[in-house]
Design a protein around this motif. Structure first.
Motif, PDB file in Angstrom:
ATOM      1  N   UNK A  43       0.808  -1.214   0.000  1.00 10.17           N
ATOM      2  CA  UNK A  43       0.000   0.000   0.000  1.00 10.17           C
ATOM      3  C   UNK A  43       0.849   1.274   0.000  1.00 10.17           C
ATOM      4  N   UNK A  44       1.845   1.338   0.870  1.00  2.08           N
ATOM      5  CA  UNK A  44       2.591   2.595   0.990  1.00  2.08           C
ATOM      6  C   UNK A  44       4.111   2.421   0.860  1.00  2.08           C
ATOM      7  N   UNK A  45       4.535   1.277   0.339  1.00  7.01           N
ATOM      8  CA  UNK A  45       5.978   1.072   0.203  1.00  7.01           C
ATOM      9  C   UNK A  45       6.263   0.072  -0.913  1.00  7.01           C
ATOM     10  N   UNK A  46       7.518  -0.083  -1.275  1.00  7.74           N
ATOM     11  CA  UNK A  46       7.926  -1.064  -2.267  1.00  7.74           C
ATOM     12  C   UNK A  46       8.300  -2.361  -1.572  1.00  7.74           C
ATOM     13  N   UNK A  47       7.815  -3.468  -2.133  1.00 12.74           N
ATOM     14  CA  UNK A  47       8.140  -4.758  -1.543  1.00 12.74           C
ATOM     15  C   UNK A  47       9.599  -5.103  -1.836  1.00 12.74           C
ATOM     16  N   UNK A  48      10.280  -5.591  -0.822  1.00 10.81           N
ATOM     17  CA  UNK A  48      11.645  -6.072  -0.990  1.00 10.81           C
ATOM     18  C   UNK A  48      11.732  -7.521  -0.519  1.00 10.81           C
ATOM     19  N   UNK A  49      12.641  -8.242  -1.143  1.00 11.51           N
ATOM     20  CA  UNK A  49      12.719  -9.673  -0.867  1.00 11.51           C
ATOM     21  C   UNK A  49      14.141 -10.173  -1.111  1.00 11.51           C
ATOM     22  N   UNK A  50      14.587 -11.123  -0.298  1.00 14.86           N
ATOM     23  CA  UNK A  50      15.920 -11.708  -0.451  1.00 14.86           C
ATOM     24  C   UNK A  50      15.804 -13.078  -1.116  1.00 14.86           C
ATOM     25  N   UNK A  51      16.610 -13.288  -2.138  1.00 15.58           N
ATOM     26  CA  UNK A  51      16.703 -14.593  -2.814  1.00 15.58           C
ATOM     27  C   UNK A  51      18.135 -15.089  -2.694  1.00 15.58           C
ATOM     28  N   UNK A  52      18.290 -16.399  -2.739  1.00 20.19           N
ATOM     29  CA  UNK A  52      19.638 -16.950  -2.689  1.00 20.19           C
ATOM     30  C   UNK A  52      19.778 -18.079  -3.704  1.00 20.19           C
ATOM     31  N   UNK A  53      20.777 -17.938  -4.585  1.00 21.05           N
ATOM     32  CA  UNK A  53      21.108 -18.974  -5.560  1.00 21.05           C
ATOM     33  C   UNK A  53      22.538 -19.443  -5.273  1.00 21.05           C
ATOM     34  N   UNK A  54      22.810 -20.679  -5.633  1.00 26.54           N
ATOM     35  CA  UNK A  54      24.152 -21.222  -5.380  1.00 26.54           C
ATOM     36  C   UNK A  54      24.631 -22.044  -6.563  1.00 26.54           C
ATOM     37  N   UNK A  55      25.930 -21.927  -6.841  1.00 27.45           N
ATOM     38  CA  UNK A  55      26.615 -22.833  -7.751  1.00 27.45           C
ATOM     39  C   UNK A  55      27.479 -23.744  -6.880  1.00 27.45           C
ATOM     40  N   UNK A  56      28.224 -24.629  -7.515  1.00 23.80           N
ATOM     41  CA  UNK A  56      29.011 -25.574  -6.735  1.00 23.80           C
ATOM     42  C   UNK A  56      30.005 -24.874  -5.818  1.00 23.80           C
ATOM     43  N   UNK A  57      30.605 -23.771  -6.305  1.00 20.92           N
ATOM     44  CA  UNK A  57      31.623 -23.089  -5.505  1.00 20.92           C
ATOM     45  C   UNK A  57      31.303 -21.625  -5.214  1.00 20.92           C
ATOM     46  N   UNK A  58      30.087 -21.192  -5.519  1.00 20.77           N
ATOM     47  CA  UNK A  58      29.769 -19.775  -5.336  1.00 20.77           C
ATOM     48  C   UNK A  58      28.347 -19.605  -4.806  1.00 20.77           C
TER      49      UNK A  58
END
Length: 667
Positions: free
Chosen positions: A498-513
Motif C-alpha cells: 500500500x505505501x511502500x515497495x516490496x523487498x525480498x531476499x533470494x539466494x542462488x548457489x553454484x558448486x563453488x559460489x
C-alpha cells in the motif's frame, strides 16, 4: 533388393539404419530389451519385438533369439549396427545357416580381424607396417611383463578381442605392470568374454587416422578416404573429422592402398575401417581393422556425398559397389562431436538420468545419397526428451555432424551448433565440447591422442561465478512462476504494497559460489541488487512452450536466454553457456541439518569388481578403495581424504545403486 530387414541394435545406429531403409522402401523390424520398450528406435521401425531383460547379455547379445525373431517376422537380412553382435563371426555364420543375409563381412573376415593378435600377424605377412610389440598367445603375467620390459615403456596393453577403448591401459613403469594387467583383463572378460591381451610400444604424440574401405562380392574394393580420430578420452573418440588435417595426397594414397590391401587379404565384403596409428612425421602403422560400420561414418558421408548404409544394403544384396575409386572425391570438410551423458569435470564419469529438457540445434535435414552439396548440419540421435539414459548401455545422447567448405567454416558451424544444444536432467559434455572446439590445439589442428591431457588448463578452467545477466534470468523466471502460481490472493507474489515497495531476499548457489540477491518490486519490473551492484530490470518478452524463453531489458542492454526449472535447480542457457543455479528457499528448508560425514557413496549404479581395502586400514587422500564397473567401463573409487576405514559394506560381485553407501570412515 531386400523388402524387410531386422536391425539387431538400439539407439542412434538403429535409428540411422531405419532412416536409410525407409528411404529405400525397405520395411524394418526392431528388437528391444525391457529397458527400451519406449525407446526411439522402437518407434521409428515398422515392427518391434521384445527379446529379453535390460542387461545386454540377456537381450541384444542373444543371437539365437534375434535369429528366431528374423525368421518369425520374415526379415530377409539382419543389420547388426556396431557393438553388440556386429563383429561376432558365430552370429554371421548362424545367419547364413538360417538363410538370412548378414549385412556385414563374411564370418571368415570377422574371425581373421576379430583377434588383434591374429590380425597383426596377418598384416605382417602382407607387409603392412606394425608397431613394435607382442601379439602372441602366451598370457603368463611374468612373461608379458618381460615382453613389456623388452619393448620399453611406456607400453600399451590392449584386449585382443576389444574395441571402443575398453580393456586398454597405458603403463609407464615396470612396477605398475601387474596391477594394470589384472585390471585390463577384468575389463576385457566383462566386455568381450575374452581376457587375452597384447602389448605394444606406446607412441608419443601419435595421431589416430583410419581409412574407410568398402568391398563387394564382385572383386571391387575402394577406400573412401580418411578420418582423423585423434581427440580421445579414455581411449574413446570424442571428435572426428574428415579429411585429416595436413594429409598430403601421397600419404592419403599410401594409407588408402594399404587399407585396401588389408581388406583384400581377408576376402573382405561390405563396410570396414582400417585403423592406423601415425607419427607426427607421417609414418604410420597398422593398429586394427573394425569389421563393421563405425560410429563416425557420417563425416565420410558428408565429404563424399554417399550413404554408407545404402552401400551396405546393396552389397549384402549382391550388387556391385555404386562407385569406383576414380569416381570418389572429397568435397569440403566435416566434423563430428559425440554428445555423451557424462561429467568431464569428474573424470568423464557417466551420468544416469532422464532427459527432462532436450532442445537440439535447428538441424537441416541431411538427405543421404542426395546432392553433392551436403547440408551444413546433421544430428543422429537415439533418444528424445523424456527418455532415460540407463546404466545398461553406452551413455551417448547424440552425434552432431557439421559440414563446411573448409575446416574453418566447419569449426564455426560446430561452435554454433553446440551453443544451441540444451540438456537438463543429467550431466553432459556439451560445454566441454565447446571448449575443445575453441581450444588453440584443435583449432590449429595440432592433433594427437593426448590433446585433452596436454591442454587440461584450457579445457578445464577454474569455475567462474555466474554473471549478473544469468542471475537476473533465473530470478525473473522464479518471480514469473510465482506470479502465475494460482488465484489465491494470499499466495500472490505480485509484490504490491500500500505505501511502500516490496523487498525480498533470494539466494542462488553454484558448486563453488553463493549469490545473494535483493529484489525490489517496481510497477514495471524489478531492481536486483547483487555483489556487483544494483540494476533495473524489465521483462521485454516471454515465449516458448513452457514460457522458458525470456528477453530482459537490463539497464540499457537486452539480454535473452532460456531458463528451465528442474526442482530447485534453475538451468540458464544464455550466450552459448549453461549455468546450473540452485535456489535455496530458506522457509522450505528450515530445520534441515547437514548430512552425516564419514560416508562414501556410489556415483552411479554398477557392480563391485575389486575391493582394495579392509576394515581398520589407514588410507591417504587419493588412495584407490574400490573398483566399480558401470557402462562396460571400470571406475576407481578413491579416498576423498585421509582416514581409517571403519566398515566395507559391499563385496566383489555385488550390484550397487547410485547413492548407495559403499564404506564408512571412522569418525
Amino acid at each position: 533388393m531386400f523388402t524387410k530387414i531386422l536391425i539387431a541394435n538400439r539407439g542412434e545406429i538403429a535409428c540411422r539404419v531405419a532412416a536409410t531403409a525407409r528411404r529405400m522402401g525397405i520395411k524394418t523390424v526392431a528388437v528391444y530389451s525391457a529397458a527400451d520398450a519406449n525407446a526411439k528406435h522402437v518407434a521409428v521401425c515398422d515392427e518391434a519385438v521384445l527379446i529379453g531383460p535390460a542387461p545386454a547379455k540377456e537381450s541384444y547379445l542373444r543371437a539365437d533369439k534375434i535369429i528366431q525373431v528374423a525368421l518369425a517376422t520374415g526379415a530377409q537380412a539382419i543389420h547388426p549396427g556396431y557393438g553388440f553382435l556386429s563383429e561376432n563371426s558365430e552370429f554371421a555364420d548362424a545367419c547364413a545357416k538360417n538363410g538370412i543375409a548378414f549385412i556385414g563381412p563374411p564370418a571368415s573376415a570377422i574371425q581373421a580381424m576379430g583377434s588383434k593378435s591374429a590380425a597383426k600377424s596377418l598384416m605382417e605377412k602382407a607387409n603392412v607396417p606394425l608397431v613394435p610389440g607382442y601379439h602372441g598367445d602366451n598370457q603368463d603375467a611374468d612373461f608379458l611383463q618381460n615382453e613389456a620390459d623388452r619393448i620399453g615403456y611406456p607400453v600399451l596393453l590392449k584386449a585382443s578381442a576389444g574395441g571402443g577403448g575398453k580393456g586398454m591401459r597405458v603403463i609407464g613403469h615396470s612396477k605398475d605392470f601387474k596391477e594394470a594387467l589384472a585390471s585390463c583383463k577384468r575389463e576385457a572378460i566383462n566386455s568381450f568374454g575374452d581376457d587375452k591381451v597384447l602389448a605394444e610400444k606406446y607412441l608419443q604424440r601419435p595421431r589416430h587416422i583410419e581409412i574407410q574401405v568398402f568391398a563387394d562380392t564382385h572383386g571391387n574394393c575402394v577406400y573412401l578416404f580418411e578420418r582423423d580420430c585423434s581427440v580421445q578420452r579414455r581411449h574413446q573418440k570424442v571428435l572426428e573429422e574428415a579429411p585429416a588435417p595436413g594429409m598430403t595426397p601421397e600419404r592419403r594414397a599410401a594409407m588408402g592402398e594399404a587399407a585396401v590391401a588389408a581388406a583384400k587379404a581377408v576376402g573382405y565384403v561390405g563396410a570396414g575401417t582400417v585403423e592406423f596409428i601415425a607419427n607426427q612425421d607421417g609414418t604410420f602403422y597398422f593398429m586394427e581393422m573394425n569389421t563393421r560400420l563405425q560410429v563416425e561414418h557420417p563425416v565420410t558421408e558428408m565429404i563424399t556425398g554417399t550413404d554408407l548404409v545404402e552401400w551396405q544394403l546393396r552389397v549384402a544384396a549382391g550388387e556391385a559397389l555404386p562407385l569406383q575409386q576414380e569416381q570418389l572425391q572429397i568435397h569440403g570438410h566435416a566434423i563430428e562431436a559425440r554428445v555423451y551423458a557424462e561429467n568431464p569435470e569428474k573424470g568423464f564419469l557417466p551420468s544416469i538420468g532422464t532427459l527432462r529438457h532436450a532442445r537440439t540445434p535447428a538441424a537441416v535435414n541431411f538427405e543421404l545419397g542426395g546432392s553433392a552439396e551436403p547440408a551444413a548440419f546433421r544430428i543422429d540421435s537415439g533418444v528424445r526428451e523424456g527418455d532415460t539414459i540407463s546404466p545398461f548401455y553406452d551413455p551417448m545422447i547424440a552425434k552432431m555432424i557439421v559440414w563446411g567448405k573448409d575446416r574453418t567454416e566447419a569449426l564455426a558451424r560446430m561452435a554454433q551448433a553446440l551453443s544451441q544444444y540444451q540438456i537438463v536432467g543429467l550431466s553432459s559434455n556439451i560445454a566441454f565440447l565447446s571448449r575443445l572446439i575453441a581450444s588453440d590445439a584443435f583449432a590449429n589442428a595440432d592433433l594427437d591422442t593426448g590433446l585433452i591431457a596436454r591442454n587440461e588448463a584450457q579445457l578445464f578452467p577454474t569455475e567462474q561465478p555466474a554473471v549478473v545477466d544469468v542471475i537476473a534470468l533465473a530470478a525473473v523466471s522464479l518471480l514469473l512462476s510465482e506470479k502465475s502460481a494460482g488465484s489465491d490472493p494470499w499466495q500472490s507474489s505480485h509484490g504490491w504494497r500500500m505505501n511502500s515497495l516490496m523487498q525480498r531476499a533470494l539466494q542462488f548457489a553454484e558448486e563453488h559460489h553463493q549469490h545473494k540477491v535483493q529484489v525490489t518490486y517496481l510497477a514495471d519490473g524489478w531492481t536486483l541488487r547483487t555483489d556487483a551492484g544494483a540494476v533495473g530490470i524489465r521483462l521485454a518478452s516471454v515465449s516458448g512452450s513452457g514460457g522458458n524463453d525470456l528477453v530482459l531489458k537490463i539497464a540499457d542492454r537486452t539480454v535473452s536466454g532460456t531458463v528451465v526449472r528442474d526442482g530447485e535447480h534453475f538451468h540458464v542457457f544464455s550466450q552459448g553457456m549453461h549455468t546450473d543455479l540452485h535456489y535455496s528457499d530458506a522457509l522450505a528448508h528450515a530445520g534441515e541439518t547437514e548430512a552425516e560425514g564419514g560416508r562414501l557413496t556410489a556415483p552411479m549404479p554398477g557392480k563391485i569388481v575389486a575391493v582394495l581395502v579392509t576394515k581398520a586400514q589407514e588410507v591417504k587422500k587419493g588412495d584407490a578403495l574400490l573398483i566399480m564397473e558401470a557402462m562396460k567401463m571400470e571406475h576407481t573409487i578413491s579416498a576423498p581424504h585421509d582416514g581409517v576405514i571403519d566398515d566395507v559394506l559391499y563385496a566383489i560381485g555385488d550390484q550397487v545403486t547410485e547413492g548407495a553407501q559403499l564404506l564408512a570412515f571412522a569418525q
